[in-house]
Write an enzyme that holds these catalytic residues in place. Structure first.
Site, PDB file in Angstrom:
ATOM      1  N   GLU A   1      -4.223  -5.457  17.830  1.00  0.00           N
ATOM      2  CA  GLU A   1      -3.300  -5.030  16.782  1.00  0.00           C
ATOM      3  C   GLU A   1      -2.723  -3.662  17.146  1.00  0.00           C
ATOM      4  O   GLU A   1      -3.208  -2.969  18.051  1.00  0.00           O
ATOM      5  CB  GLU A   1      -3.991  -4.993  15.416  1.00  0.00           C
ATOM      6  CG  GLU A   1      -4.433  -6.370  14.940  1.00  0.00           C
ATOM      7  CD  GLU A   1      -4.938  -6.377  13.509  1.00  0.00           C
ATOM      8  OE1 GLU A   1      -5.001  -5.304  12.884  1.00  0.00           O
ATOM      9  OE2 GLU A   1      -5.271  -7.469  13.006  1.00  0.00           O
TER      10      GLU A   1
ATOM     11  N   HIS B   1       3.766  -0.614   5.696  1.00  0.00           N
ATOM     12  CA  HIS B   1       3.651  -1.669   6.701  1.00  0.00           C
ATOM     13  C   HIS B   1       5.053  -2.029   7.157  1.00  0.00           C
ATOM     14  O   HIS B   1       5.942  -2.251   6.333  1.00  0.00           O
ATOM     15  CB  HIS B   1       2.954  -2.896   6.125  1.00  0.00           C
ATOM     16  CG  HIS B   1       2.407  -3.810   7.161  1.00  0.00           C
ATOM     17  ND1 HIS B   1       3.228  -4.583   7.967  1.00  0.00           N
ATOM     18  CD2 HIS B   1       1.131  -4.078   7.554  1.00  0.00           C
ATOM     19  CE1 HIS B   1       2.474  -5.277   8.793  1.00  0.00           C
ATOM     20  NE2 HIS B   1       1.198  -4.990   8.571  1.00  0.00           N
TER      21      HIS B   1
ATOM     22  N   ARG C   1       1.573   2.076  13.019  1.00  0.00           N
ATOM     23  CA  ARG C   1       2.448   1.561  11.980  1.00  0.00           C
ATOM     24  C   ARG C   1       3.479   2.571  11.495  1.00  0.00           C
ATOM     25  O   ARG C   1       4.593   2.187  11.127  1.00  0.00           O
ATOM     26  CB  ARG C   1       1.605   1.082  10.797  1.00  0.00           C
ATOM     27  CG  ARG C   1       0.897  -0.227  11.077  1.00  0.00           C
ATOM     28  CD  ARG C   1       0.032  -0.639   9.918  1.00  0.00           C
ATOM     29  NE  ARG C   1      -0.641  -1.914  10.221  1.00  0.00           N
ATOM     30  CZ  ARG C   1      -1.584  -2.427   9.458  1.00  0.00           C
ATOM     31  NH1 ARG C   1      -1.981  -1.804   8.359  1.00  0.00           N
ATOM     32  NH2 ARG C   1      -2.152  -3.579   9.787  1.00  0.00           N
TER      33      ARG C   1
ATOM     34  N   HIS D   1       1.789  -0.058   1.807  1.00  0.00           N
ATOM     35  CA  HIS D   1       0.671  -0.927   2.175  1.00  0.00           C
ATOM     36  C   HIS D   1      -0.698  -0.313   1.935  1.00  0.00           C
ATOM     37  O   HIS D   1      -1.631  -1.012   1.528  1.00  0.00           O
ATOM     38  CB  HIS D   1       0.807  -1.311   3.644  1.00  0.00           C
ATOM     39  CG  HIS D   1      -0.175  -2.337   4.104  1.00  0.00           C
ATOM     40  ND1 HIS D   1      -0.286  -3.581   3.503  1.00  0.00           N
ATOM     41  CD2 HIS D   1      -1.092  -2.321   5.106  1.00  0.00           C
ATOM     42  CE1 HIS D   1      -1.225  -4.276   4.112  1.00  0.00           C
ATOM     43  NE2 HIS D   1      -1.740  -3.546   5.079  1.00  0.00           N
TER      44      HIS D   1
ATOM     45  N   ARG E   1      -3.179   5.039   9.018  1.00  0.00           N
ATOM     46  CA  ARG E   1      -4.357   4.194   9.237  1.00  0.00           C
ATOM     47  C   ARG E   1      -4.174   3.303  10.460  1.00  0.00           C
ATOM     48  O   ARG E   1      -3.163   2.621  10.597  1.00  0.00           O
ATOM     49  CB  ARG E   1      -4.599   3.321   8.009  1.00  0.00           C
ATOM     50  CG  ARG E   1      -5.757   2.336   8.176  1.00  0.00           C
ATOM     51  CD  ARG E   1      -6.013   1.580   6.893  1.00  0.00           C
ATOM     52  NE  ARG E   1      -4.912   0.703   6.539  1.00  0.00           N
ATOM     53  CZ  ARG E   1      -4.867  -0.595   6.776  1.00  0.00           C
ATOM     54  NH1 ARG E   1      -5.866  -1.182   7.438  1.00  0.00           N
ATOM     55  NH2 ARG E   1      -3.844  -1.331   6.386  1.00  0.00           N
TER      56      ARG E   1
END
Length: 484
Positions: free
Chosen positions: A111, A227, A266, A323, A358
């Site tokens: 990811e 996000h 992100r 998000h 994050r």
């Protein structure tokens, strides 16, 4: 209730873990049915942990530190990533159905922001699978009393400022006071305060309001993650297109041209998408080249089908959406807040793990780690100073409740959406603070005011907090937003 049991508020993964791990009997209070409205149930990615032979907790920590724009607490990052493999083993013992490779080892996904595959997952519905297993363990425990349809209305403190009770409101509107000197808040995030969000619309920062009103310190409330790939359709909340799609090879296109390296953190990708949308371009996620994409991502395929789109055949319209909250109620390594007798765990807390952005799939890890820490700490007699390492609260942030001060939730969402979006500026933030200030007696407006106030107080851009009026910014172009 007058037996002074530990009271845990919230039935997402953090709250469930805390109740399950408690050596003492406890009461779990949840506003609806167990796990209902918990963002943990919606998490698609999984749990990050250094499990591969070519990986290490140090590498996981380095990626977390880097993704968080070097703004996290390095000691916290090292501590939580070091226990991540143990957390996977714990969840495996609870029979979480993690996906496996052909040799029986965990199938680890890649990811954004991770330097190598390290996300243990259960299809693309990991949060639901993990949370359901923990909920089952809670329901089978004879020492946990679950009180569904009980919402936390007010924390009570004594003359010394220590917790002495919790007022809960039943579904019929009647109230009850639970007399306890130990309350653990696991109430989740505050993403429902934004007009475009992937969070449950009930996630309005209730835990932050409860704690702040009795003098708990909060930090980094302005650090919220957008996000980059929420499905841009007429839904509220917006459906989420998991990060793992990009890890599997999906690309982002603006008017048909790729414009960003998709697996950057992100905040970088969200800013790049926002830049394209602001220029009037149409941004789409292209997952058509992923082999067997609908079978690999069945939950996402179902979401897109419900919106009239085919994951395997269509270009999917996307936009950034709120998000996750990196900030929250400030806690120490034992999950203690600055108020004696009050712990905070999961997304409602600010541990320092996430810094200013994050790293993908670190949140479920944090939920389990902080839930266990609070359970162990709350079960032991309190000796010595209480969380003395935490700075004192700013008295200007402590406001009493006043139900007459309500502002419509939709107006609050519109204010935060314009003032605290992907890009922020001082003038807009100041107007939002002024507009919200008369309404801080209402919990929703109070939390929004705390967020906008925090954003206004930080003129420098860092991570997900991007100030267009930062005179020190090296460039206005988001890192990574060059043509590819």
């Amino acid at each position: 209730m007058k037996d002074n049991r530990i009271v845990v508020v919230g039935s997402g993964l953090a709250g469930l873990t805390c109740a399950w791990a408690s050596p003492e009997p406890c009461v779990l209070v949840t506003a609806a049915s167990l796990t209902s409205g918990a963002a943990s149930m919606w998490a698609q990615g999984g749990v990050a942990a250094a499990l591969a032979p070519n990986d290490s907790p140090q590498d996981h920590a380095d990626d977390t530190w880097r993704a968080g724009a070097f703004a996290g607490d390095r000691a916290v990052i090292d501590r939580i990533t070091s226990v991540a493999p143990e957390i996977i083993r714990l969840l495996t013992e609870l029979e979480v159905p993690f996906d496996r490779a052909s040799d029986g080892s965990l199938d680890l996904a890649l990811e954004g922001g991770h330097s190598r595959p390290r996300v243990a997952h259960a299809g693309d519905h990991s949060g639901a699978a993990i949370t359901a297993c923990m909920a089952s363990a809670v329901l089978h425990s004879p020492t946990i009393e679950v009180r569904e349809n009980h919402s936390a209305a007010q924390l009570l403190v004594d003359d010394d400022g220590a917790v002495c009770g919790l007022v809960v409101r039943r579904a019929d509107g009647t109230e009850e006071t639970l007399e306890t000197d130990r309350v653990v808040l696991a109430t989740g995030g505050l993403g429902g305060l934004w007009s475009h969000t992937t969070n449950p619309t009930t996630a309005l920062g209730q835990g932050v309001a409860l704690a702040a009103r009795v003098g708990a310190r909060t930090d980094d409330l302005h650090l919220v993650q957008f996000h980059p790939t929420a499905l841009d359709v007429d839904r509220d909340p917006l459906p989420l297109l998991t990060e793992a799609l990009r890890g599997a090879g999906a690309t982002l296109l603006a008017d048909g041209a790729r414009f960003v390296e998709e697996l950057q953190p992100r905040d970088v990708v969200a800013a790049a998408v926002w830049e394209q949308l602001s220029a009037g371009r149409t941004v789409r996620l292209d997952a058509r080249e992923i082999p067997d994409v609908t079978s690999k991502f069945p939950a996402v395929a179902g979401l897109t089908a419900d919106c009239g789109l085919d994951l395997a055949r269509d270009l999917l319209p996307v936009r950034p959406a709120l998000h996750y909250s990196m900030g929250g109620i400030t806690v120490d390594q034992r999950s203690r807040t600055s108020v004696p007798g009050l712990w905070a765990i999961g997304e409602v807390s600010r541990t320092g793990l996430h810094g200013a952005n994050r790293l993908a799939s670190n949140s479920l890890l944090e939920a389990v780690v902080t839930g266990r820490a609070a359970a162990q700490d709350a079960a032991h007699p309190i000796t010595g100073p209480w969380a003395d390492a935490l700075p004192a609260v700013d008295p200007a942030t402590v406001h009493p409740r006043d139900d007459a001060a309500a502002m419509p939730v939709q107006k609050v969402r519109a204010l935060l959406g314009s003032a605290c979006g992907v890009l922020r500026d001082g003038a807009t933030l100041e107007r939002a603070v002024d507009a919200l200030a008369p309404h801080t007696g209402d919990d929703v407006a109070y939390v929004a005011w705390l967020i906008a106030r925090s954003a206004l107080a930080h003129p420098r851009s860092v991570g997900a907090h991007r100030r267009t009026d930062d005179v020190h910014a090296a460039t206005d172009t988001p890192q990574g937003a060059t043509a590819c």
